[in-house]
Scaffold this motif. Sequence first.
Motif, short mmCIF file in Angstrom:
data_model
loop_
_atom_site.label_atom_id
_atom_site.label_comp_id
_atom_site.label_asym_id
_atom_site.label_seq_id
_atom_site.Cartn_x
_atom_site.Cartn_y
_atom_site.Cartn_z
N THR A 94 0.89 -1.20 0.02
CA THR A 94 0.05 0.02 0.03
C THR A 94 0.75 1.17 0.08
N ASP A 96 0.12 5.16 1.37
CA ASP A 96 -0.92 5.94 2.13
C ASP A 96 -2.36 5.27 2.19
N GLY A 97 -2.25 4.03 2.44
CA GLY A 97 -3.48 3.06 2.60
C GLY A 97 -4.12 2.73 1.40
N VAL A 98 -3.50 3.02 0.20
CA VAL A 98 -4.07 2.69 -1.24
C VAL A 98 -3.40 1.49 -1.51
N PRO A 99 -4.02 0.65 -2.06
CA PRO A 99 -3.43 -0.71 -2.44
C PRO A 99 -2.82 -0.56 -3.75
N GLN A 100 -1.50 -1.02 -3.74
CA GLN A 100 -0.78 -0.97 -5.18
C GLN A 100 -0.60 -2.17 -5.87
N THR A 105 -0.71 0.64 -10.80
CA THR A 105 -0.96 1.80 -9.93
C THR A 105 -0.38 2.92 -10.30
N ASN A 107 1.48 6.73 -9.30
CA ASN A 107 1.95 7.49 -8.07
C ASN A 107 2.87 8.71 -8.59
#
Length: 517
Positions: A94, A96-100, A105, A107
């Motif tokens: 993750t 910042d708590g967002v699944p990668q 994904t 960023n």
Amino acid sequence: MTRTNYLLLLLLCVALYACKKEASPLIDQHIADVIPSASKEILSFTFKASNNAEQLIKDVECHVYDDHVTGCIPYLSTNKSLIATFKTSGISVTVDGVPQVSDTTINDFSKPVTFVVKAADNTTKSYTVQLHTFTGLPIFYIETEAPVISKEDYVKGKLTIDANTQYPQTVTDLALEMRGRGSSTWMMPKKPYRIKFSNKTELLGMPAAKKWVLLANFADKTLLRNYVALEIGKRFEAAFTPRARFVEVILNGEYLGNYLLTDQVEIGPTRVNIPELKPTSPASDISGGYLLEVDERLDETVWFRSLLQVPFTVKSPENITAAQLAYISNYMQQIENVLYSPSFNDPVEGYTKYINTATFINWFLVNELLKNNDAIFFSSVFLYKDRNAKLSMGPIWDFDLALGNISYNGNNLPQGWWVKNAVWINRLFDDPAFVQQVKDRWNMLKSTQVNTLYTFINETAAQLKYSQQENFNKWDVLYNYTWPYAVPAGSYASEVQYMKEWLSKRVKWMDTAINAL
């Protein structure tokens, strides 16, 4: 089954299990499969051109270390919103708590990004991913309304800062004004500049101020001498030593090379921190603060000479009044008169009544160690006077013609006194008490601050590995003669090695000479 038989069978099973554990590693593997795994490593990390065709020309393979990942896009790239490709031994990743999801994904890697890997046993490990571009140094993109061709007239423009994940930089787009600076350095092909903001601004983690300097270091083929000198100034506790950062400068779309961003030498809360005099300041404040420069070029509107012809220019106050000028010029002459009087070293009425001796010693040791050509009271010799205080030396400044980077005055040689021969300084050495203080200070600094300088130089040169290549691709001088250095060393590594060897010889000579005084 009787209780006795059950216990015998249990003991037999335990014995057999122990034998199997020693005899076969398969049991360990079985146990590892049963117990929740704590593995949470990033195994590889890449930015593929196929996933990032807009931003990348080819794949960028990153290096994975203990808790961080670094990679470099070896060319200018302003869009750092990228898709990463990674492998991990954990069960999830993750940011910042967002699944990668690998290969999916996006960023923004313009700042460090923290990837958190979760293991099967729910423990986690954090990796800081830093993606650099071009040479890895911060990049200053400057656009001006007109060419910058004057040292007097500012040109308005805009600065965009790419900190390249190296330093904190909250504000990245700034209106600025820009002009040239320097004396002999302004005449060189690669120009130094001064930049000014309308409001005090933090730059690359350095305290907020309006005025900043971009040193070109054209005459120094290591690009390091000013930076090394400022590091020595900090270690030797020279008063108000300026801070500095290496940056790449792109002016109006043209790459100008490696520059050293530094504090401007001026009075201010984050610079020479003394009260600033103004024309409206009351008469009771007249004792300070003043910032002067010994400058034979007399490169200021207001200047005066002492009876021994020491040329003092007034840096601050900028709009000095007649009364203020009379005060500071009389004060400087009074110091000179006392210095060259028969009782100059009287402990009560001698020179120590007027000067902050510790600042003079620290300033002297930095400049003499580096055999700074201009520091023999020619130029860039700064002095300041706080309110109701003695005269102090500093800040240190301008080391292009130092550390053997010169072909005249004998300053290419690591042996011999130089700054000690300067007016005022040479007189101080007639005082045995001053000499003893110099000895004591040198021996303390040599034992604690000098030996690690070579490692510092090596590490800094390594940080400039790619920057120096780009700089000398732009300015083809590395293998050619350029004033003031007599003999090109033949490569960047050789230039750095020459400087280190010169410094090593200088330290040995200084140690012997000071302790023989």
